[in-house]
Design a protein around this motif. Structure first.
Motif, PDB file in Angstrom:
ATOM      1  N   UNK A 157      28.874  33.683  47.447  1.00  0.00           N
ATOM      2  CA  UNK A 157      29.146  34.533  46.397  1.00  0.00           C
ATOM      3  C   UNK A 157      30.549  34.757  45.752  1.00  0.00           C
ATOM      4  N   UNK A 158      30.895  34.050  44.832  1.00  0.00           N
ATOM      5  CA  UNK A 158      32.209  34.458  44.100  1.00  0.00           C
ATOM      6  C   UNK A 158      32.094  35.437  43.012  1.00  0.00           C
ATOM      7  N   UNK A 159      32.880  36.551  43.185  1.00  0.00           N
ATOM      8  CA  UNK A 159      32.813  37.720  42.159  1.00  0.00           C
ATOM      9  C   UNK A 159      34.155  38.292  41.718  1.00  0.00           C
ATOM     10  N   UNK A 160      34.117  38.869  40.636  1.00  0.00           N
ATOM     11  CA  UNK A 160      35.367  39.485  40.022  1.00  0.00           C
ATOM     12  C   UNK A 160      34.899  40.902  40.064  1.00  0.00           C
ATOM     13  N   UNK A 161      35.956  41.606  40.333  1.00  0.00           N
ATOM     14  CA  UNK A 161      35.847  43.178  40.387  1.00  0.00           C
ATOM     15  C   UNK A 161      37.381  43.759  39.902  1.00  0.00           C
ATOM     16  N   UNK A 162      37.002  44.764  38.986  1.00  0.00           N
ATOM     17  CA  UNK A 162      38.494  45.472  38.773  1.00  0.00           C
ATOM     18  C   UNK A 162      38.999  44.825  37.505  1.00  0.00           C
ATOM     19  N   UNK A 163      40.223  45.372  37.338  1.00  0.00           N
ATOM     20  CA  UNK A 163      41.042  44.896  35.979  1.00  0.00           C
ATOM     21  C   UNK A 163      41.725  43.368  36.291  1.00  0.00           C
ATOM     22  N   UNK A 164      42.168  42.715  35.206  1.00  0.00           N
ATOM     23  CA  UNK A 164      42.718  41.552  35.335  1.00  0.00           C
ATOM     24  C   UNK A 164      44.116  41.935  35.802  1.00  0.00           C
ATOM     25  N   UNK A 165      44.832  41.091  36.651  1.00  0.00           N
ATOM     26  CA  UNK A 165      46.283  41.270  37.285  1.00  0.00           C
ATOM     27  C   UNK A 165      47.060  40.138  36.942  1.00  0.00           C
ATOM     28  N   UNK A 166      48.226  40.139  36.895  1.00  0.00           N
ATOM     29  CA  UNK A 166      49.204  39.217  36.586  1.00  0.00           C
ATOM     30  C   UNK A 166      49.614  38.774  38.105  1.00  0.00           C
ATOM     31  N   UNK A 167      49.606  37.585  38.189  1.00  0.00           N
ATOM     32  CA  UNK A 167      50.303  36.915  39.460  1.00  0.00           C
ATOM     33  C   UNK A 167      49.029  37.010  40.796  1.00  0.00           C
TER      34      UNK A 167
END
Length: 130
Positions: free
Chosen positions: A85-95
């Motif tokens: 399972x590939x997931x995103x959490x939180x805000x976008x980040x640079x780098x």
């Protein structure tokens, strides 16, 4: 694959390689549920795989799983399913930021990261005038 045996008992990995979130998928904000059905030979190695799910992530998960080794099955070849399972959490980040990987043995891997933003660095110059 004809002749594969299935068992109620899942094989335990002997060696696990921790995956990371595919960088291109992270930039494109691609997440998803990948199921890999692996055929495991008499020595505990993976000889064949079939996948479902988003192609880019499935390719990354398959490359990772093929680096694992397993205990020897009682009967071979043996088929076993694995879930990534590939997931995103939180805000976008640079780098980028490191992924948090949870491996629930014997057959489930969760990879969580922040969405990756492609950001131009802010360049500021101070001009000193006499």
């Amino acid at each position: 694959m004809a002749g594969c045996h299935s068992s109620d008992r899942l094989l335990q990995p002997k060696h696990v390689v921790v995956p990371d979130y595919d960088r291109t998928a992270q930039i494109a904000h691609i997440d998803g549920h990948i199921v890999i059905t692996a055929t495991i030979d008499a020595n505990g190695g993976i000889i064949e795989t079939r996948t479902t799910g988003q192609r880019m992530l499935a390719r990354s998960a398959t490359v990772n799983l093929k680096r694992w080794t397993f205990e020897k099955p009682r009967r071979a070849p043996l088929e076993q399913a694995f879930v990534y399972d590939y997931k995103f959490e939180g805000e976008g980040v640079c780098g980028g930021s490191p992924s948090v990987v949870t491996v629930d043995l014997p057959d489930h891997v969760t990879i969580v990261t922040n969405p990756l933003l492609v950001c131009d660095p802010v360049v500021s110059r101070s001009e000193h005038r006499p």
